[in-house]
Motif scaffolding. Structure first.
Motif, short mmCIF file in Angstrom:
data_model
loop_
_atom_site.label_atom_id
_atom_site.label_comp_id
_atom_site.label_asym_id
_atom_site.label_seq_id
_atom_site.Cartn_x
_atom_site.Cartn_y
_atom_site.Cartn_z
N GLY A 89 -7.18 8.39 16.08
CA GLY A 89 -5.75 8.54 16.32
C GLY A 89 -5.42 8.14 17.75
N TRP A 90 -4.22 8.49 18.20
CA TRP A 90 -3.74 8.06 19.51
C TRP A 90 -4.58 8.66 20.64
CZ3 TRP A 90 -1.30 4.11 21.13
CH2 TRP A 90 -0.67 4.09 22.37
N GLY A 91 -5.20 9.80 20.43
CA GLY A 91 -6.03 10.40 21.45
C GLY A 91 -7.40 9.77 21.58
N ASN A 92 -7.72 8.81 20.70
CA ASN A 92 -9.03 8.16 20.68
C ASN A 92 -10.17 9.15 20.48
OD1 ASN A 92 -7.99 5.54 21.05
ND2 ASN A 92 -7.89 5.84 23.27
N TYR A 93 -9.83 10.30 19.87
CA TYR A 93 -10.83 11.31 19.51
C TYR A 93 -10.30 12.08 18.30
CZ TYR A 93 -13.74 15.40 19.39
OH TYR A 93 -14.61 16.37 18.96
N PRO A 94 -11.11 12.30 17.26
CA PRO A 94 -12.46 11.77 17.07
C PRO A 94 -12.40 10.36 16.50
CG PRO A 94 -11.87 13.13 15.20
CD PRO A 94 -10.71 13.20 16.16
N LYS A 95 -13.54 9.69 16.49
CA LYS A 95 -13.65 8.36 15.88
C LYS A 95 -14.50 8.52 14.63
CE LYS A 95 -13.53 6.21 20.44
NZ LYS A 95 -13.64 7.45 21.24
N VAL A 96 -13.93 8.13 13.49
CA VAL A 96 -14.62 8.32 12.21
C VAL A 96 -14.51 7.06 11.37
CG1 VAL A 96 -14.31 10.82 12.15
CG2 VAL A 96 -12.52 9.35 11.24
N SER A 97 -15.41 6.93 10.41
CA SER A 97 -15.44 5.75 9.54
C SER A 97 -14.57 5.96 8.31
CB SER A 97 -16.88 5.45 9.11
OG SER A 97 -17.67 5.07 10.21
N THR A 98 -13.90 4.92 7.90
CA THR A 98 -13.06 4.97 6.71
C THR A 98 -12.87 3.55 6.18
OG1 THR A 98 -10.91 5.73 5.84
CG2 THR A 98 -10.90 4.74 8.01
N GLU A 99 -12.65 3.44 4.89
CA GLU A 99 -12.24 2.15 4.33
C GLU A 99 -10.75 1.99 4.61
OE1 GLU A 99 -11.99 -0.23 0.02
OE2 GLU A 99 -12.58 1.89 0.11
N LEU A 100 -10.36 0.81 5.06
CA LEU A 100 -8.96 0.58 5.41
C LEU A 100 -8.31 -0.35 4.40
CD1 LEU A 100 -6.83 1.26 7.58
CD2 LEU A 100 -7.37 -0.95 8.59
N LEU A 101 -7.17 0.10 3.86
CA LEU A 101 -6.42 -0.67 2.87
C LEU A 101 -5.04 -0.97 3.45
CD1 LEU A 101 -7.34 1.65 -0.13
CD2 LEU A 101 -8.47 -0.50 0.49
N ALA A 102 -4.56 -2.19 3.24
CA ALA A 102 -3.29 -2.59 3.84
C ALA A 102 -2.40 -3.27 2.79
CB ALA A 102 -3.52 -3.51 5.02
N PRO A 103 -1.78 -2.48 1.90
CA PRO A 103 -0.90 -3.07 0.87
C PRO A 103 0.32 -3.73 1.50
CG PRO A 103 -0.62 -0.71 0.96
CD PRO A 103 -1.79 -1.01 1.84
N ARG A 104 0.83 -4.77 0.83
CA ARG A 104 1.98 -5.49 1.34
C ARG A 104 3.29 -5.08 0.67
NH1 ARG A 104 0.87 -9.33 4.82
NH2 ARG A 104 -1.29 -10.03 5.07
N THR A 105 3.19 -4.30 -0.40
CA THR A 105 4.39 -3.87 -1.12
C THR A 105 4.24 -2.40 -1.50
OG1 THR A 105 3.49 -4.41 -3.31
CG2 THR A 105 4.67 -6.18 -2.13
N PRO A 106 5.36 -1.71 -1.77
CA PRO A 106 5.26 -0.32 -2.26
C PRO A 106 4.45 -0.21 -3.53
CG PRO A 106 7.49 -0.77 -1.49
CD PRO A 106 6.76 -2.09 -1.48
N ALA A 107 4.59 -1.18 -4.43
CA ALA A 107 3.81 -1.15 -5.67
C ALA A 107 2.32 -1.25 -5.37
CB ALA A 107 4.25 -2.28 -6.60
N GLY A 108 1.97 -2.09 -4.40
CA GLY A 108 0.57 -2.22 -4.01
C GLY A 108 0.03 -0.93 -3.41
N ALA A 109 0.87 -0.25 -2.66
CA ALA A 109 0.47 1.04 -2.08
C ALA A 109 0.20 2.06 -3.18
CB ALA A 109 1.55 1.54 -1.13
N ARG A 110 1.09 2.10 -4.16
CA ARG A 110 0.91 3.01 -5.29
C ARG A 110 -0.40 2.69 -6.02
NH1 ARG A 110 3.83 2.30 -10.01
NH2 ARG A 110 3.11 0.15 -9.78
N ASP A 111 -0.69 1.41 -6.20
CA ASP A 111 -1.90 1.02 -6.91
C ASP A 111 -3.16 1.46 -6.17
OD1 ASP A 111 -0.31 -0.11 -8.83
OD2 ASP A 111 -0.54 -2.17 -8.10
N HIS A 112 -3.11 1.47 -4.83
CA HIS A 112 -4.28 1.88 -4.05
C HIS A 112 -4.59 3.37 -4.22
CE1 HIS A 112 -5.40 -1.76 -2.10
NE2 HIS A 112 -4.30 -1.89 -1.39
N LEU A 113 -3.60 4.16 -4.63
CA LEU A 113 -3.84 5.58 -4.86
C LEU A 113 -4.62 5.83 -6.14
CD1 LEU A 113 -0.41 7.24 -3.92
CD2 LEU A 113 -2.56 7.40 -2.65
#
Length: 461
Positions: free
Chosen positions: A23-47
């Motif tokens: 986050g903005w505090g640069n603490y903690p740093k953790v691993s995660t898969e990052l998804l970047a949908p381009r549309t609201p429908a794409g965001a819904r599909d990622h769920l």
């Protein structure tokens, strides 16, 4: 989207398909898969079919609230404005639109956001999820008060409309629910018409904490009020402050505006930037004391008649410095924000400030504000005073913050989830009596194991 384009700090991860995110505090740093949908429908599909996922806006939550335990869905590309009605002030935008985007588009047209946090670089979705508050909460409440409705994607893939009249319990639980009820896709807000975007600021000098609280209470009728507080001052000067009161300047204030000043000045751009390799050791007790002394003297010189100030530095002072979070060095920092009920605020805040001043490594920009009653069951504010301070991460910090937590809990206060990176489950549960309502909503919508951030896993939400 490349990791370098993401808000917050992103680094390579040892696990394929994952990145290290903070986050903005640069603490903690953790691993995660990052998804970047381009549309609201794409965001819904990622769920669909995923567990351990949460949405992320501009990365301005300080700790681990916007990082999923398995996957994180960025709303970076959901940045379209859908519609605006000038007659009603109703604006519909996608969740990734930022407050900066809205102000850049509508402040020149005579509209403002009635509630803004301390930075304009937050998304609408994030502002709702944290039910952010501003310098006028004591009068006007939090961000949720200007939200007319929003569309929410549930873990099942169903998209529901929420307002105070439709799915009302889900609407209220989402305000301050930290993205744990569903993914906000778009929202309709109510903008505030203004005659000018300038502010009339009245600066008052408070010799100590008691005087600062007296000023805030005696000026409760002011629309905006905030106190910069010197958290390193000690003795009779403990909590010395500069109290800034403000109102939107009206057209009738033309003698102050003058013919050379446009009534709706443009946003101010960041002119300074902190380098990525900024040495954290430069931020020490001596440098912070020197800064606080200079800031106090400069502010005290402005005491007197109200003066005209630009809206941008009044509401968003730190936005003038790009990447200011790097000041604290590679280990990052924790922002500590508590709220203490009004009846016990003077004594408890004095105790906190005394301990902080003795420690000597708190932030150069600490803030004291008066709050009113909260909004949703998980909204942070309660009637009292909130104190915000930054602390560089160190080996001794967390034990010290545990001591402050005990003072907050004993006073019936709580910590702000949007800033939190380390509070215990016991501290959290003691401060949020509305937690049961959020858990019920999460169980009803199937979100309990599906929508899981590092914050929610840590706190057992």
């Amino acid at each position: 989207m490349p990791a370098a384009a993401l808000p917050g700090r992103a680094t390579a991860s040892s696990n394929p398909g994952e990145i290290g995110l903070s986050g903005w505090g640069n603490y903690p740093k953790v691993s995660t898969e990052l998804l970047a949908p381009r549309t609201p429908a794409g965001a819904r599909d990622h769920l669909l079919g995923r567990s351990g996922v949460v949405a992320r806006g501009a990365g301005r939550a300080y700790g681990d609230a916007a990082i999923g335990t398995h996957a994180t869905i960025s709303t970076h590309c959901l940045n379209r404005m859908r519609s605006f009605d000038a007659a009603t002030g109703q604006l519909t935008v996608e969740a990734g639109v930022t407050i900066a985007d809205i102000l850049a588009a509508f402040e020149p047209r005579g509209f403002f956001l009635k509630v803004v946090p301390g930075t304009k670089f937050v998304t609408v979705g994030g502002a709702i999820a944290a039910d952010v508050h501003g310098k006028n909460h004591h009068r006007d409440g939090g961000f949720g008060t200007i939200v007319e409705s929003f569309r929410l994607a549930l873990p099942s893939g169903e998209i529901v409309s929420c307002s105070r009249a439709e799915n009302a319990a889900l609407f209220m639980a989402t305000l301050g629910g930290m993205g744990l009820t569903g993914m906000i896709l778009e929202a309709t807000l109510r903008l505030l018409p203004i005659e000018t975007a300038w502010l009339l600021q009245d600066t008052r000098v408070a010799a100590n904490l008691e005087a600062a609280i007296d000023h805030l209470e005696s000026s409760a009728s002011a629309t905006y009020s905030v106190a910069w507080i010197d958290c390193l001052a000690r003795g009779a000067a403990l909590g010395r402050s500069l109290v800034y009161l403000a109102e939107h300047a009206a057209r009738r204030d033309k003698e102050l505006l003058g013919p050379e000043l446009a009534p709706f000045p443009s946003p101010r751009m960041s002119r300074l930037s902190v380098p990525a390799l900024f040495p954290g050791w430069l931020l020490n007790r001596a440098s912070m004391r020197a800064f606080n002394e200079l800031y106090f003297r400069r502010g005290a010189a402005q005491q007197g008649e109200p003066r005209l100030v630009h809206w941008d530095p009044y509401f968003f002072p730190l936005d003038a410095i790009a990447d200011w979070n790097r000041i604290y060095g590679r280990r990052g920092f924790v922002q500590y924000q508590c709220v203490i009920p009004q009846a016990r605020a003077r004594r408890v805040l004095a105790d906190i400030l005394d301990r902080v001043s003795q420690r000597g490594d708190a932030s150069f920009l600490a803030v004291l504000k008066q709050l009113g009653d909260g909004g949703g069951p998980m909204s942070f504010p309660l009637r009292g005073y909130t104190l915000t301070m930054d602390f560089p991460v160190s080996d001794t910090l967390f034990g010290f913050l545990d001591e402050l937590d005990a003072l907050v809990v004993d006073a019936g206060g709580r910590l702000y989830l949007a800033k939190d990176a380390r509070q215990s489950r016991a501290t959290f549960e003691s401060g949020y009596p509305g937690l049961a309502a959020l858990r019920d909503i999460r169980q009803q919508t199937g979100a309990t194991t599906r929508l899981v951030s590092h914050l929610s896993a840590r706190l057992g939400i």
